[in-house]
Design a protein around this motif. Structure first.
Motif, mmCIF file in Angstrom:
data_model
loop_
_atom_site.group_PDB
_atom_site.id
_atom_site.type_symbol
_atom_site.label_atom_id
_atom_site.label_comp_id
_atom_site.label_asym_id
_atom_site.label_seq_id
_atom_site.Cartn_x
_atom_site.Cartn_y
_atom_site.Cartn_z
ATOM 1 N N THR A 21 64.437 43.506 49.322
ATOM 2 C CA THR A 21 64.011 42.237 48.733
ATOM 3 C C THR A 21 62.743 41.733 49.431
ATOM 4 O O THR A 21 61.812 41.260 48.771
ATOM 5 N N VAL A 22 62.692 41.859 50.750
ATOM 6 C CA VAL A 22 61.508 41.449 51.504
ATOM 7 C C VAL A 22 60.304 42.288 51.069
ATOM 8 O O VAL A 22 59.211 41.747 50.837
ATOM 9 N N ARG A 23 60.499 43.595 50.938
ATOM 10 C CA ARG A 23 59.406 44.481 50.510
ATOM 11 C C ARG A 23 58.869 44.052 49.139
ATOM 12 O O ARG A 23 57.662 43.985 48.931
ATOM 13 N N LYS A 24 59.767 43.775 48.220
ATOM 14 C CA LYS A 24 59.363 43.390 46.862
ATOM 15 C C LYS A 24 58.600 42.068 46.885
ATOM 16 O O LYS A 24 57.540 41.935 46.265
ATOM 17 N N LEU A 25 59.135 41.075 47.595
ATOM 18 C CA LEU A 25 58.448 39.790 47.695
ATOM 19 C C LEU A 25 57.058 39.963 48.327
ATOM 20 O O LEU A 25 56.072 39.419 47.815
ATOM 21 N N ASN A 26 56.975 40.725 49.414
ATOM 22 C CA ASN A 26 55.687 40.917 50.071
ATOM 23 C C ASN A 26 54.675 41.593 49.155
ATOM 24 O O ASN A 26 53.491 41.264 49.185
ATOM 25 N N SER A 27 55.138 42.512 48.304
ATOM 26 C CA SER A 27 54.206 43.203 47.400
ATOM 27 C C SER A 27 53.609 42.236 46.379
ATOM 28 O O SER A 27 52.484 42.419 45.926
ATOM 29 N N PRO A 31 48.065 40.357 49.574
ATOM 30 C CA PRO A 31 47.096 41.317 49.030
ATOM 31 C C PRO A 31 47.027 42.632 49.816
ATOM 32 O O PRO A 31 46.180 43.462 49.532
ATOM 33 N N ILE A 32 47.902 42.798 50.798
ATOM 34 C CA ILE A 32 47.888 44.030 51.588
ATOM 35 C C ILE A 32 49.277 44.658 51.582
ATOM 36 O O ILE A 32 50.269 44.001 51.313
ATOM 37 N N LYS A 33 49.315 45.952 51.889
ATOM 38 C CA LYS A 33 50.585 46.670 51.970
ATOM 39 C C LYS A 33 50.961 46.756 53.443
ATOM 40 O O LYS A 33 50.154 47.177 54.268
ATOM 41 N N TYR A 34 52.173 46.325 53.755
ATOM 42 C CA TYR A 34 52.627 46.343 55.147
ATOM 43 C C TYR A 34 53.184 47.714 55.511
ATOM 44 O O TYR A 34 53.766 48.411 54.684
ATOM 45 N N PHE A 38 55.943 47.486 60.514
ATOM 46 C CA PHE A 38 56.175 46.072 60.217
ATOM 47 C C PHE A 38 57.627 45.869 59.780
ATOM 48 O O PHE A 38 58.331 45.010 60.313
ATOM 49 N N TYR A 39 58.097 46.684 58.822
ATOM 50 C CA TYR A 39 59.458 46.517 58.302
ATOM 51 C C TYR A 39 60.517 46.888 59.331
ATOM 52 O O TYR A 39 61.574 46.256 59.389
ATOM 53 N N ASN A 40 60.244 47.885 60.163
ATOM 54 C CA ASN A 40 61.194 48.223 61.233
ATOM 55 C C ASN A 40 61.284 47.095 62.260
ATOM 56 O O ASN A 40 62.368 46.782 62.754
ATOM 57 N N ASP A 41 60.147 46.473 62.567
ATOM 58 C CA ASP A 41 60.116 45.424 63.585
ATOM 59 C C ASP A 41 60.792 44.134 63.139
ATOM 60 O O ASP A 41 61.343 43.406 63.961
ATOM 61 N N ILE A 42 60.753 43.808 61.837
ATOM 62 C CA ILE A 42 61.308 42.524 61.397
ATOM 63 C C ILE A 42 62.828 42.521 61.289
ATOM 64 O O ILE A 42 63.419 41.473 61.043
ATOM 65 N N VAL A 43 63.463 43.666 61.501
ATOM 66 C CA VAL A 43 64.933 43.696 61.523
ATOM 67 C C VAL A 43 65.493 43.824 62.936
ATOM 68 O O VAL A 43 66.704 43.950 63.110
ATOM 69 N N TYR A 146 40.407 40.941 59.121
ATOM 70 C CA TYR A 146 40.921 41.677 57.965
ATOM 71 C C TYR A 146 39.991 42.845 57.676
ATOM 72 O O TYR A 146 38.802 42.658 57.459
ATOM 73 N N LYS A 147 40.536 44.033 57.648
ATOM 74 C CA LYS A 147 39.716 45.229 57.432
ATOM 75 C C LYS A 147 39.587 45.572 55.947
ATOM 76 O O LYS A 147 38.570 46.071 55.511
ATOM 77 N N LYS A 148 40.645 45.294 55.164
ATOM 78 C CA LYS A 148 40.676 45.770 53.781
ATOM 79 C C LYS A 148 40.519 44.680 52.742
ATOM 80 O O LYS A 148 40.580 44.943 51.553
ATOM 81 N N ILE A 149 40.363 43.426 53.168
ATOM 82 C CA ILE A 149 40.160 42.339 52.212
ATOM 83 C C ILE A 149 38.961 41.509 52.659
ATOM 84 O O ILE A 149 38.620 41.480 53.831
ATOM 85 N N THR A 150 38.328 40.877 51.685
ATOM 86 C CA THR A 150 37.133 40.074 51.942
ATOM 87 C C THR A 150 37.422 38.626 51.600
ATOM 88 O O THR A 150 38.071 38.375 50.580
ATOM 89 N N PRO A 151 36.960 37.645 52.364
ATOM 90 C CA PRO A 151 36.200 37.802 53.599
ATOM 91 C C PRO A 151 37.058 38.355 54.732
ATOM 92 O O PRO A 151 38.269 38.207 54.739
#
Length: 171
Positions: A21-27, A31-34, A38-43, A146-151
């Protein structure tokens, strides 16, 4: 005249069982893919009070995820994500979520959490104002965060945490 039933906002720790559910909400929310890290650390057990799914009348509509950063005696919470689905915004849910996080940080006893900090993309004035309304102050600018989004630049916002008041002895 009947009163509308109160809306119930509730929170649940992120676990392996609700990680999808967290993955779906984050998507949808970001604007970035985690990463898998990240997902291992949040549990991890030590962040269960600080990584939460946000529910509105039992429907998952948002997430907030933090990590702890300790240097010497100082422990800070880094707020990695806090977001609510667009149809549920402007209902005080983000504010409730942030207050839940601040209260959890103040009450945390294994170690004292001194502050919560986060990055906000410099183009996101609404988010910056939201955090400033809730006690966060701009403490710096991180260029090329941010490397993959502007600004690419981000404001660094921080709020100091006062430990929760200890109940007075009842004698």
């Amino acid at each position: 005249m009947s009163r509308p039933s109160p809306t119930r906002v509730s929170f649940a720790s992120v676990t392996h069982n609700n990680l999808g559910t967290v993955r779906k909400l984050n998507s949808v929310l970001f604007p970035i893919k985690y990463s898998e890290k990240f997902y291992n650390d949040i549990v991890l057990p030590e962040v269960e009070d600080f990584c939460q799914l946000v529910y509105y009348n039992d429907i998952p509509i948002g997430t907030m995820c933090c990590r702890m950063e300790t240097q010497g005696e100082e422990t800070k919470l880094y707020l990695m994500t806090l977001a609510v689905l667009a149809p549920y915004r402007s209902r005080g849910i983000g504010a409730r979520s942030l207050q839940q996080l601040v209260d959890s940080a103040a009450a945390y006893t294994p170690r004292k959490i001194t502050s919560i900090y986060l990055h906000v993309q410099v183009s996101n004035d609404d988010a910056k104002r939201f955090y400033e309304r809730h006690g966060f102050k701009e403490v710096g600018l991180y260029t090329n965060y941010y490397k993959k989004i502007t600004p690419h630049d981000a404001w660094i916002l921080q709020r100091e945490i006062e430990p929760a008041a200890k109940p007075a002895d009842s004698k």
